[in-house]
Design an enzyme around this catalytic site. Structure first.
Site, PDB file in Angstrom:
ATOM      1  CB  CYS A   1      -1.075  -0.056   0.921  1.00 53.04           C
ATOM      2  SG  CYS A   1      -2.268   0.755   0.879  1.00 53.04           S
TER       3      CYS A   1
ATOM      4  CG  HIS B   1      -3.212  -3.381   3.125  1.00 47.41           C
ATOM      5  ND1 HIS B   1      -2.766  -3.392   3.713  1.00 47.41           N
ATOM      6  CD2 HIS B   1      -4.132  -2.557   2.664  1.00 47.41           C
ATOM      7  CE1 HIS B   1      -2.266  -1.358   3.888  1.00 47.41           C
ATOM      8  NE2 HIS B   1      -3.875  -0.750   3.369  1.00 47.41           N
TER       9      HIS B   1
ATOM     10  CD  GLU C   1      -1.567  -5.699   5.397  1.00 49.51           C
ATOM     11  OE1 GLU C   1      -0.947  -6.221   4.197  1.00 49.51           O
ATOM     12  OE2 GLU C   1      -1.098  -4.873   6.133  1.00 49.51           O
TER      13      GLU C   1
HETATM   14  N1  GLN Z   1      -2.265   6.484   2.771  1.00 45.91           N
HETATM   15  C1  GLN Z   1      -2.269   5.634   1.071  1.00 45.91           C
HETATM   16  C2  GLN Z   1      -3.361   5.919   0.992  1.00 45.91           C
HETATM   17  O1  GLN Z   1      -4.589   6.158   1.710  1.00 45.91           O
HETATM   18  C3  GLN Z   1      -1.288   4.216   2.129  1.00 45.91           C
HETATM   19  C4  GLN Z   1      -2.785   3.347   2.841  1.00 45.91           C
HETATM   20  C5  GLN Z   1      -2.115   2.277   3.346  1.00 45.91           C
HETATM   21  O2  GLN Z   1      -0.541   1.910   3.054  1.00 45.91           O
HETATM   22  N2  GLN Z   1      -3.346   1.763   3.766  1.00 45.91           N
HETATM   23  O3  GLN Z   1      -3.782   5.360  -0.620  1.00 45.91           O
END
Ligand code: GLN
Length: 623
Positions: free
Chosen positions: A415, A543, A545
């Protein structure tokens, strides 16, 4: 034999839902979540479909707005629910997919009751905690327990974990609701397991039962009698101590079990089974489980626990993040790394590096921190930059990405970690000087990462692109990550973000060698990026994970761990198959990646039974 046997058992079970309520006594943070999940695992091993509900008696509607210093990581579900990280324990232990309603908070219950009141559903009556709030809790539990969590099958047992400890003011309406609930669903369908602490003060070295006695007395006073008292202790407690607890707490000796600190959480279901928990549940809840069946089906779990204890090599991974002092901020990422390391036969040595310590500014103020952080990074076998929010540490993350790219260090960016990798590549390879994300610099000249249309800034919570979405792999492209997933056309993973890679820069990035190998279904959003000529350099917008399981490690994590120990090529050549024994020797099959081997002297790192959340993850609302 197993599946036929299991379906026979399922057939034999009556369709009434069985409930196991898990309460806590003395203090929180003793591993109640792991114990509750382990009840599910035991039953699961006998072919019983188990679901779970986690109750958090706080007023927040969900965990989406938590500060990182409050509750640890925000866990994201398929349906986009942002929930307590304990739901991750259930999903991982039971290999199920829960939904946001499986997490009940006081806020959700009151919201529902107040909305009903406004609609006039209470016909002019005074709306009160008893019976309206307590009814609402019971109805919620009954409704959600029925919902399929795996293969569209209605579950047979629901494990309910009541957060906090008995006696907390906030928990009272829930305790009262379950006091009533035991009569609503009948005795043979409801039991209570009370997880307590038996301290062993150093001054005497003896186990002390008084705190357990008091908490059981309190529970009883509120109308719930424990069917099982699960004593958590540092070391095993003797029979005489169990007898004492049994005497003072008005339960049979077989109803007192002890779970001491263990080398890994994977031993907990085994320890519980050894303590006769299954046969107790079988009688108490009238479950139809033939005895020999249990022993055979626990085998896979036993193998897993043994594999954790018997690794022969070590893999050192650095996690470059923002809340590194509070490791629960990255609970699912740590667990996913462990799953992959266990599968590969390696012991995970996970180091947390504070991202801002890698920045040039810190060098001026505190050279020691700067050099220590860089030394840690340089000594690692692989690097992970997980998700995050806001500007603090971003330049450090970008520097970590650059270092991994230039030094051919296995890298996984998740992300924000992927966004950092793309920004770094744009700055240093494509020549977009000062490239950045609009999350940090609104009017930046080269906006490599931009707001998504879904990003609306009105109310807090639930305003992101959340939950399970499909990523389509590009056709006819050679991709390591695609192979790791088994070369499917698409993958479904969970998301939580509001910024995305700016599509206007994609062509320039690709021409310079950055490959976008997966996009969303409309082919607009960049989901996966990777670099060729590198042992493993992968970024994912989602994600991974949240979908990693102990027996089914997540492919991007598997890639990172295998590349870090120099075994990725062999694994891919063998069609992503791996024999644990074969993988646990220390030789590398990737000539171009040196494998660092370290002597193992300690026990298992980072896995402790008492590893439940006490603090930290979501930096989203942190100022
Ligand atoms: N802050 C970034 C976004 O909103 C990444 C978010 C995250 O890593 N969950 O896109």
């Amino acid at each position: 034999m197993c599946s036929r046997f299991m379906s026979t058992i399922r057939h034999q079970l009556p369709h009434t839902m069985k409930y196991i309520l898990v309460t806590g006594g003395v203090i929180s943070g003793v591993g109640k979540g792991v114990i509750a999940s382990s009840f599910g695992t035991l039953l699961n091993c006998c072919g019983i479909d188990v679901t779970s509900i986690k109750i958090d008696p706080y007023i927040n509607i969900d965990a989406g707005t938590f500060s990182p210093y409050e509750h640890g990581e925000v866990y994201v579900l398929d349906d986009g629910g942002e929930v307590d990280l304990d739901l991750g324990n259930y999903e991982r232990f039971l290999d199920i997919s829960l939904c946001k309603d499986n997490n009940i908070t006081t806020g959700k219950i009151y919201k529902q009751v107040i909305e009903k009141e406004r609609r006039g559903d209470y016909l002019g009556k005074t709306v009160q905690v008893v019976p309206h709030i307590t009814d609402s809790i019971q109805e919620w539990v009954e409704r959600v327990a029925q919902r399929p969590v795996k293969d569209d099958k209605k579950p047979q047992v629901c494990v309910i974990e009541l957060g906090g400890t008995i006696g907390d003011i906030e928990g009272m309406p829930f305790v009262e609701a379950f006091r009533q609930f035991q009569f609503r669903v009948k005795r043979e369908n409801f039991c209570v397991a009370h997880v307590s602490l038996v301290p062993m003060p150093r001054s005497t070295g003896e186990p002390k039962t008084k705190p357990t006695q008091s908490s059981v007395r309190e529970l009883r006073g509120l109308g719930l009698s424990p069917d099982l008292i699960v004593c958590r202790s540092e070391r095993p407690i003797g029979q005489e101590v169990k007898d004492k607890i049994s005497n003072f707490c008005h339960v049979g000796p077989e109803q007192v079990i002890c779970i001491p600190d263990l080398s890994s959480i994977y031993h907990v279901p085994l320890e519980m089974e050894a303590n006769g928990v299954l046969s107790f549940l079988k009688d108490r809840l009238q479950l139809n489980i033939p005895d020999p069946f249990t022993k055979q089906t626990m085998q896979r779990w036993r193998e897993l626990a043994n594999r954790v204890d018997n690794t022969r090599g070590e893999v050192k991974i650095s996690l470059v993040g923002k809340y590194t002092k509070l490791e629960d901020s990255y609970a699912s990422v740590s667990k996913s790394l462990q799953h992959a390391a266990i599968a590969a036969g390696f012991k995970l040595n996970l180091k947390f590096i504070e991202a801002c310590h890698l920045e040039r500014n810190i060098k001026k103020d505190n050279q020691l921190l700067y050099y220590q952080a860089w030394q840690e990074l340089c000594n690692s076998d692989g690097v992970i930059v997980p998700g995050g929010f806001g500007s603090r540490g971003m330049e450090g993350k970008i520097r970590a990405c650059q270092w991994c790219r230039e030094n051919k260090k296995p890298f996984l960016g998740i992300c924000l970690g992927m966004q950092a990798a793309v920004i770094e590549f744009a700055r240093n390879i494509v020549g977009c000087e000062g490239a950045n994300t609009t999350e940090i610099e609104k009017d930046v000249k080269h906006p490599l990462v931009i707001d998504m249309p879904e990003h609306h800034t009105g109310t807090m919570g639930g305003t992101m692109r959340l939950g399970k979405r499909t990523t389509i792999f590009k056709e006819n492209c050679t991709s390591t990550i695609k192979k790791l997933y088994g070369s499917p056309k698409s993958v479904d993973e969970r998301h939580r973000h509001r910024y995305e890679i700016n599509p206007e820069y994609v062509q320039r990035l690709e021409e310079a060698g950055m490959k976008f190998v997966g996009t969303d279904e409309e082919n607009k959003r960049m989901e996966i990026v990777e670099l060729d000529n590198h042992p493993y350099y992968v970024g994912v917008q989602y994600h991974p994970e949240y979908l990693s399981r102990p027996l089914k490690p997540s492919p991007p994590f598997m890639g990172l761990i295998l590349a870090s120990v120099g075994k990725l090529k062999g694994y891919l050549n063998k069609g992503c198959r791996l024999s644990p024994r074969e993988m646990s020797d220390n030789s590398s099959d990737d000539d171009d990646i040196p494998v660092q081997t370290t002597n193992l002297t300690n026990g298992i790192n980072n896995i402790h039974l008492n590893g439940t959340a006490t603090s930290s993850s979501n930096d989203e609302y942190e100022k």
